[in-house]
Design an enzyme around this catalytic site. Structure first.
Site: not given
Ligand code: GLC
Length: 436
Positions: A34, A36, A82, A108, A168, A170, A202, A358-359, A402
């Site tokens: 990924w 970032w 995935y 990203q 990022g 999500d 999630r 999550y976020w 995470e």
């Molecule tokens: C999730 C996060 C994202 C990150 C990805 C892999 O989707 O929201 O920011 O890059 O996981 O870790």
């Protein structure tokens, strides 16, 4: 204790490292590279394994498209854990797409520029690192050129994202109003993330329909940014994304100056930088909320919600001293109550706050890391220390997860962290923070 946690962090990174020279964010849940994540991971490696740090960046940049675009996932290998995988993205629709790798057609936050500067600061052998930086810095510059030429249709110095996965962050409540404007089809698909993580942490299936539909729209446009800007219902100027770009502009300027020459590039970067900082302050700051916010370009309106992204401009020195003071006051009063760990990902005083999902509420280590350095920029040392200690305490209590519940009271109930375990950027940035 600190030493053994540091060793655990290194073990996590080393065990997530793959033969092809990159590191997965987490086994099962995120089995590829990924964008970032790779940046944050490289910062961790720079403290103890320079070769891996360089290799992380090299493998990422190797997947660059010929127009400078850097994809958000590089599918170096096959994996059936995935969804959605490479067959869904069909990047060959775009003439500039890399032929060497399977990737997504999303990007990203542009962290790579400042990651290179951090790597340079961390390592002892500066001349070796500078040789490496010299060999790849133009690719990062080209990525910034891509953003300013293709993602800034009104020439404001602010770039847009066309998908929540580009942000990022999500599953943030920020996108909810946009989802309400969309009428996405019902896709038939098999979620894989919920095989690994409790579904309550999630996004929902309805949200996944929107995510897939946005990719389908981009595919119809052959991933042509101009067409996407015309037809996508999701077009957002995101403060976190733009702050990372601005921080990376500054890092590229500094690095080009160390390298010498490159005056034209330095001049161009400075031009972008001045314009971006000005527009950022004019357009993305909300006087009433005393915070930076997202702007919905499609519906031409500010999204008046506060998230942890609202404070990330501190990292790129975007606010004036006076504005920073107000912003930090918002951080402390809304996110910093004594029964909360810093920093929740979403405004804990809002009805949209969800401490587990999550976020939509939990603490993320990469954002804490960004805010830690951001607070230092404005010499808020005590608050920076609190942020660092909160980060350490969460990791000490439950491990390198995470994301984490921000409510201190939850930890008397024997809870764990959320999302994936043995998560690479949590480990990598812990290593950086303890060296500080
Ligand atoms: C999730 C996060 C994202 C990150 C990805 C892999 O989707 O929201 O920011 O890059 O996981 O870790």
């Amino acid at each position: 204790m600190v030493k053994s946690l540091e060793n655990t962090a290194k073990q996590i990174l080393d065990s997530n490292y793959q033969e092809k020279g990159f590191t997965i964010p987490c086994k099962g849940l995120y089995p590829f590279q990924w964008k970032w994540d790779s940046g944050f991971i490289a910062i961790g490696y720079a403290h103890y394994d320079t070769d891996k740090a360089k290799s992380e960046i090299k493998t990422l940049l190797d997947a660059q498209w010929s127009n400078g675009f850097l994809p958000h996932i590089i599918f170096h290998n096959e994996s059936d854990t995935y969804f959605p995988g490479p067959e869904f993205y069909q990047i060959n629709l775009n003439p500039y797409a890399t032929k060497k790798y399977k990737t997504t057609g999303l990007t990203q936050p542009p962290v790579t520029g400042f990651v290179l500067e951090k790597m340079y600061e961390i390592v002892e052998d500066k001349s070796d690192m500078l040789d490496f930086i010299k060999s790849i810095i133009d690719k990062v510059y080209l990525n910034h050129l891509y953003f300013y030429q293709n993602r800034d249709p009104k020439n404001e110095g602010l770039v847009y994202i066309y998908h929540n996965w580009e942000s990022g962050t999500d599953n943030s409540p920020i996108w909810d109003e946009i989802w309400d404007t969309m009428d996405s089809p019902n896709y038939e698909f098999e979620r894989r993330d919920t095989d690994h993580v409790d579904a309550s942490q999630r996004p929902t299936n309805i949200e996944y329909n929107n995510y897939l539909y946005l990719v389908d729209i981009a595919k119809k446009c052959h991933y042509d940014d101009e067409k996407i800007a015309e037809s996508s219902p999701f077009l957002v100027q995101d403060p976190l994304f733009n702050a990372m770009l601005i921080k990376s502009n500054e890092a590229l300027i500094n690095l080009y100056k160390i390298i010498g020459g490159n005056e034209d590039k330095i001049q161009q970067l400075e031009k972008w930088q001045n314009k971006s900082i000005k527009s950022f302050n004019d357009k993305l700051y909300d006087e009433e909320l005393e915070a930076y916010i997202h702007y919905d370009m499609k519906n031409e309106k500010a999204i008046k919600l506060i998230t942890s992204s609202s404070f990330t401009p501190l990292f790129a020195k975007i606010p004036s001293k006076q504005r920073a003071e107000k912003l930090i006051n918002t951080l402390v009063t809304k996110f910093g109550k004594s029964d909360m760990y810093l920093c929740a990902s979403f405004d804990p005083t809002s009805e949209k706050y969800n401490p587990k999902k999550y976020w939509r509420g939990p603490v993320w280590i990469n954002i804490n890391w960004i805010l830690y350095y951001g607070l230092h920029n404005y010499v808020y040392k005590e608050l920076a220390d609190r942020l660092k200690n909160d980060t350490f305490e969460l990791i000490k209590k439950v491990g390198f997860f995470e994301y984490f519940d921000a409510r201190k009271s939850e930890y008397t109930k024997n809870i764990t962290g959320y999302g994936g375990a043995n998560f690479s950027w949590s480990a990598a940035l812990y290593i950086d923070l303890i060296k500080n």
